[in-house]
Design a protein around this motif. Structure first.
Motif, PDB file in Angstrom:
ATOM      1  N   GLY A  25       0.826  -1.197   0.000  1.00 43.57           N
ATOM      2  CA  GLY A  25       0.000   0.000   0.000  1.00 43.57           C
ATOM      3  C   GLY A  25       0.858   1.242   0.000  1.00 43.57           C
ATOM      4  O   GLY A  25       1.452   1.619  -1.012  1.00 43.57           O
ATOM      5  N   SER A  26       0.972   1.865   1.157  1.00 44.20           N
ATOM      6  CA  SER A  26       1.633   3.159   1.261  1.00 44.20           C
ATOM      7  C   SER A  26       3.152   3.096   1.138  1.00 44.20           C
ATOM      8  O   SER A  26       3.803   4.130   1.000  1.00 44.20           O
ATOM      9  N   LYS A  27       3.744   1.896   1.179  1.00 40.07           N
ATOM     10  CA  LYS A  27       5.205   1.780   1.096  1.00 40.07           C
ATOM     11  C   LYS A  27       5.646   0.915  -0.081  1.00 40.07           C
ATOM     12  O   LYS A  27       6.681   0.258  -0.036  1.00 40.07           O
ATOM     13  N   LEU A  28       4.868   0.944  -1.137  1.00 38.95           N
ATOM     14  CA  LEU A  28       5.179   0.146  -2.320  1.00 38.95           C
ATOM     15  C   LEU A  28       6.566   0.476  -2.870  1.00 38.95           C
ATOM     16  O   LEU A  28       7.263  -0.393  -3.392  1.00 38.95           O
ATOM     17  N   HIS A  29       6.985   1.725  -2.732  1.00 40.65           N
ATOM     18  CA  HIS A  29       8.297   2.137  -3.214  1.00 40.65           C
ATOM     19  C   HIS A  29       9.446   1.448  -2.477  1.00 40.65           C
ATOM     20  O   HIS A  29      10.574   1.445  -2.956  1.00 40.65           O
ATOM     21  N   HIS A  30       9.173   0.819  -1.337  1.00 46.02           N
ATOM     22  CA  HIS A  30      10.202   0.069  -0.605  1.00 46.02           C
ATOM     23  C   HIS A  30      10.444  -1.304  -1.226  1.00 46.02           C
ATOM     24  O   HIS A  30      11.391  -1.993  -0.853  1.00 46.02           O
ATOM     25  N   MET A  31       9.594  -1.685  -2.162  1.00 48.20           N
ATOM     26  CA  MET A  31       9.670  -3.004  -2.771  1.00 48.20           C
ATOM     27  C   MET A  31      11.035  -3.269  -3.399  1.00 48.20           C
ATOM     28  O   MET A  31      11.541  -4.381  -3.346  1.00 48.20           O
ATOM     29  N   ARG A  32      11.627  -2.260  -3.994  1.00 51.20           N
ATOM     30  CA  ARG A  32      12.920  -2.486  -4.651  1.00 51.20           C
ATOM     31  C   ARG A  32      14.015  -2.861  -3.658  1.00 51.20           C
ATOM     32  O   ARG A  32      15.018  -3.441  -4.034  1.00 51.20           O
ATOM     33  N   HIS A  33      13.817  -2.546  -2.380  1.00 59.10           N
ATOM     34  CA  HIS A  33      14.766  -2.967  -1.349  1.00 59.10           C
ATOM     35  C   HIS A  33      14.370  -4.327  -0.786  1.00 59.10           C
ATOM     36  O   HIS A  33      15.221  -5.174  -0.553  1.00 59.10           O
ATOM     37  N   ALA A  34      13.082  -4.520  -0.575  1.00 58.24           N
ATOM     38  CA  ALA A  34      12.590  -5.755   0.042  1.00 58.24           C
ATOM     39  C   ALA A  34      12.655  -6.950  -0.907  1.00 58.24           C
ATOM     40  O   ALA A  34      12.843  -8.077  -0.470  1.00 58.24           O
ATOM     41  N   ALA A  35      12.501  -6.712  -2.203  1.00 59.52           N
ATOM     42  CA  ALA A  35      12.486  -7.803  -3.188  1.00 59.52           C
ATOM     43  C   ALA A  35      13.357  -7.430  -4.383  1.00 59.52           C
ATOM     44  O   ALA A  35      12.951  -7.571  -5.539  1.00 59.52           O
ATOM     45  N   SER A  36      14.575  -6.975  -4.120  1.00 58.89           N
ATOM     46  CA  SER A  36      15.437  -6.420  -5.165  1.00 58.89           C
ATOM     47  C   SER A  36      15.800  -7.425  -6.254  1.00 58.89           C
ATOM     48  O   SER A  36      16.085  -7.032  -7.386  1.00 58.89           O
ATOM     49  N   GLU A  37      15.789  -8.690  -5.971  1.00 61.08           N
ATOM     50  CA  GLU A  37      16.083  -9.699  -6.995  1.00 61.08           C
ATOM     51  C   GLU A  37      14.981  -9.738  -8.059  1.00 61.08           C
ATOM     52  O   GLU A  37      15.226 -10.082  -9.205  1.00 61.08           O
ATOM     53  N   HIS A  38      13.780  -9.359  -7.665  1.00 57.33           N
ATOM     54  CA  HIS A  38      12.619  -9.450  -8.550  1.00 57.33           C
ATOM     55  C   HIS A  38      12.143  -8.089  -9.058  1.00 57.33           C
ATOM     56  O   HIS A  38      11.613  -7.990 -10.160  1.00 57.33           O
ATOM     57  N   VAL A  39      12.306  -7.053  -8.236  1.00 57.58           N
ATOM     58  CA  VAL A  39      11.795  -5.723  -8.570  1.00 57.58           C
ATOM     59  C   VAL A  39      12.967  -4.742  -8.554  1.00 57.58           C
ATOM     60  O   VAL A  39      13.589  -4.530  -7.521  1.00 57.58           O
ATOM     61  N   GLN A  40      13.254  -4.166  -9.729  1.00 58.84           N
ATOM     62  CA  GLN A  40      14.374  -3.250  -9.822  1.00 58.84           C
ATOM     63  C   GLN A  40      13.982  -1.828  -9.420  1.00 58.84           C
ATOM     64  O   GLN A  40      14.778  -1.112  -8.828  1.00 58.84           O
ATOM     65  N   ASN A  41      12.764  -1.423  -9.757  1.00 60.43           N
ATOM     66  CA  ASN A  41      12.338  -0.080  -9.410  1.00 60.43           C
ATOM     67  C   ASN A  41      10.820   0.011  -9.503  1.00 60.43           C
ATOM     68  O   ASN A  41      10.197  -0.736 -10.255  1.00 60.43           O
ATOM     69  N   ILE A  42      10.269   0.925  -8.750  1.00 62.18           N
ATOM     70  CA  ILE A  42       8.841   1.244  -8.816  1.00 62.18           C
ATOM     71  C   ILE A  42       8.739   2.765  -8.790  1.00 62.18           C
ATOM     72  O   ILE A  42       9.309   3.411  -7.914  1.00 62.18           O
ATOM     73  N   GLU A  43       8.013   3.308  -9.767  1.00 67.53           N
ATOM     74  CA  GLU A  43       7.872   4.751  -9.876  1.00 67.53           C
ATOM     75  C   GLU A  43       6.403   5.132  -9.730  1.00 67.53           C
ATOM     76  O   GLU A  43       5.540   4.498 -10.319  1.00 67.53           O
ATOM     77  N   LEU A  44       6.174   6.165  -8.948  1.00 67.66           N
ATOM     78  CA  LEU A  44       4.831   6.732  -8.820  1.00 67.66           C
ATOM     79  C   LEU A  44       4.659   7.762  -9.925  1.00 67.66           C
ATOM     80  O   LEU A  44       5.395   8.747  -9.976  1.00 67.66           O
ATOM     81  N   HIS A  45       3.733   7.533 -10.839  1.00 65.43           N
ATOM     82  CA  HIS A  45       3.525   8.456 -11.958  1.00 65.43           C
ATOM     83  C   HIS A  45       2.385   9.435 -11.705  1.00 65.43           C
ATOM     84  O   HIS A  45       2.349  10.490 -12.325  1.00 65.43           O
ATOM     85  N   GLU A  46       1.470   9.065 -10.826  1.00 64.33           N
ATOM     86  CA  GLU A  46       0.331   9.946 -10.553  1.00 64.33           C
ATOM     87  C   GLU A  46      -0.277   9.543  -9.217  1.00 64.33           C
ATOM     88  O   GLU A  46      -0.351   8.365  -8.889  1.00 64.33           O
ATOM     89  N   GLY A  47      -0.728  10.518  -8.435  1.00 58.10           N
ATOM     90  CA  GLY A  47      -1.397  10.234  -7.172  1.00 58.10           C
ATOM     91  C   GLY A  47      -0.429  10.076  -6.008  1.00 58.10           C
ATOM     92  O   GLY A  47       0.670  10.635  -6.016  1.00 58.10           O
ATOM     93  N   ASP A  48      -0.854   9.303  -5.025  1.00 58.33           N
ATOM     94  CA  ASP A  48      -0.067   9.058  -3.815  1.00 58.33           C
ATOM     95  C   ASP A  48       0.056   7.557  -3.587  1.00 58.33           C
ATOM     96  O   ASP A  48      -0.850   6.793  -3.924  1.00 58.33           O
ATOM     97  N   TRP A  49       1.162   7.150  -2.986  1.00 58.13           N
ATOM     98  CA  TRP A  49       1.354   5.733  -2.674  1.00 58.13           C
ATOM     99  C   TRP A  49       0.171   5.209  -1.867  1.00 58.13           C
ATOM    100  O   TRP A  49      -0.265   5.841  -0.912  1.00 58.13           O
ATOM    101  N   GLY A  50      -0.343   4.065  -2.275  1.00 51.20           N
ATOM    102  CA  GLY A  50      -1.402   3.401  -1.528  1.00 51.20           C
ATOM    103  C   GLY A  50      -2.780   4.012  -1.663  1.00 51.20           C
ATOM    104  O   GLY A  50      -3.668   3.709  -0.885  1.00 51.20           O
ATOM    105  N   THR A  51      -2.986   4.866  -2.671  1.00 53.23           N
ATOM    106  CA  THR A  51      -4.264   5.558  -2.845  1.00 53.23           C
ATOM    107  C   THR A  51      -4.935   5.116  -4.144  1.00 53.23           C
ATOM    108  O   THR A  51      -4.294   5.113  -5.199  1.00 53.23           O
ATOM    109  N   PRO A  52      -6.215   4.742  -4.081  1.00 53.80           N
ATOM    110  CA  PRO A  52      -6.919   4.372  -5.315  1.00 53.80           C
ATOM    111  C   PRO A  52      -6.808   5.472  -6.369  1.00 53.80           C
ATOM    112  O   PRO A  52      -6.861   6.655  -6.058  1.00 53.80           O
ATOM    113  N   GLY A  53      -6.615   5.045  -7.607  1.00 54.49           N
ATOM    114  CA  GLY A  53      -6.454   5.966  -8.713  1.00 54.49           C
ATOM    115  C   GLY A  53      -5.007   6.303  -9.015  1.00 54.49           C
ATOM    116  O   GLY A  53      -4.706   6.863 -10.069  1.00 54.49           O
ATOM    117  N   SER A  54      -4.101   5.974  -8.105  1.00 57.85           N
ATOM    118  CA  SER A  54      -2.685   6.256  -8.323  1.00 57.85           C
ATOM    119  C   SER A  54      -2.129   5.336  -9.399  1.00 57.85           C
ATOM    120  O   SER A  54      -2.529   4.181  -9.525  1.00 57.85           O
TER     121      SER A  54
END
Length: 152
Positions: A25-54
């Motif tokens: 939800g609100s800390k999706l951007h931490h995924m690249r640290h928590a699962a770095s072997e699988h996720v290289q980066n996550i970018e928020l393009h619109e809205g707020d982390w963990g908010t519908p419509g983002s």
């Protein structure tokens, strides 16, 4: 065999279910640290982390290939620790007309069950069911669990 379908899986984790839900939800951007072997980066393009419509852009590795997926957060059900995403751009859309992912955290005493569901519509009959994405979800789940247990 039809073009639409649903595939589901679940796995048990020993780390805190609230932390897992927060990561998606609100800390999706931490995924690249928590699962770095699988996720290289996550970018928020619109809205707020963990908010519908983002809108979020994932850079991830599946089967040794660097891929992307752009998705919108469709819903966040905080009381039930349930989040839904809809992919609308990226490599997945080369094979599927629609692709929705739900992740739900279900407390089970000392452990937590993480449930994954993918609803999809294939572009044609030759496209396989997205079971490899369920495997990816389990791998990411286990990586997040390990990260939370190690950094608790």
């Amino acid at each position: 065999m039809g073009l639409t379908g649903v595939v589901e899986t679940q796995t048990e984790i020993k780390s805190d279910g609230d932390l897992f839900h927060e990561t998606f939800g609100s800390k999706l951007h931490h995924m690249r640290h928590a699962a770095s072997e699988h996720v290289q980066n996550i970018e928020l393009h619109e809205g707020d982390w963990g908010t519908p419509g983002s809108i979020i852009l994932w850079h991830y590795n599946l089967g040794g290939k660097a891929l992307t997926a752009k998705e919108v957060i469709e819903f966040v059900d905080e009381p039930n620790k349930h989040i839904g995403f809809k992919v609308f751009e990226g490599n997945i859309m080369n094979y599927y007309k629609s692709f929705k992912i739900d992740v739900k955290v279900v407390p089970q005493g000392d452990t937590t069950i993480i449930k994954w569901k993918i609803e999809y519509e294939k572009l044609n009959e030759d496209v396989p069911d997205p079971n490899h994405y369920l495997d990816f979800a389990i791998d990411v789940t286990k990586a997040i669990e390990s990260y939370h247990l190690t950094n608790a």
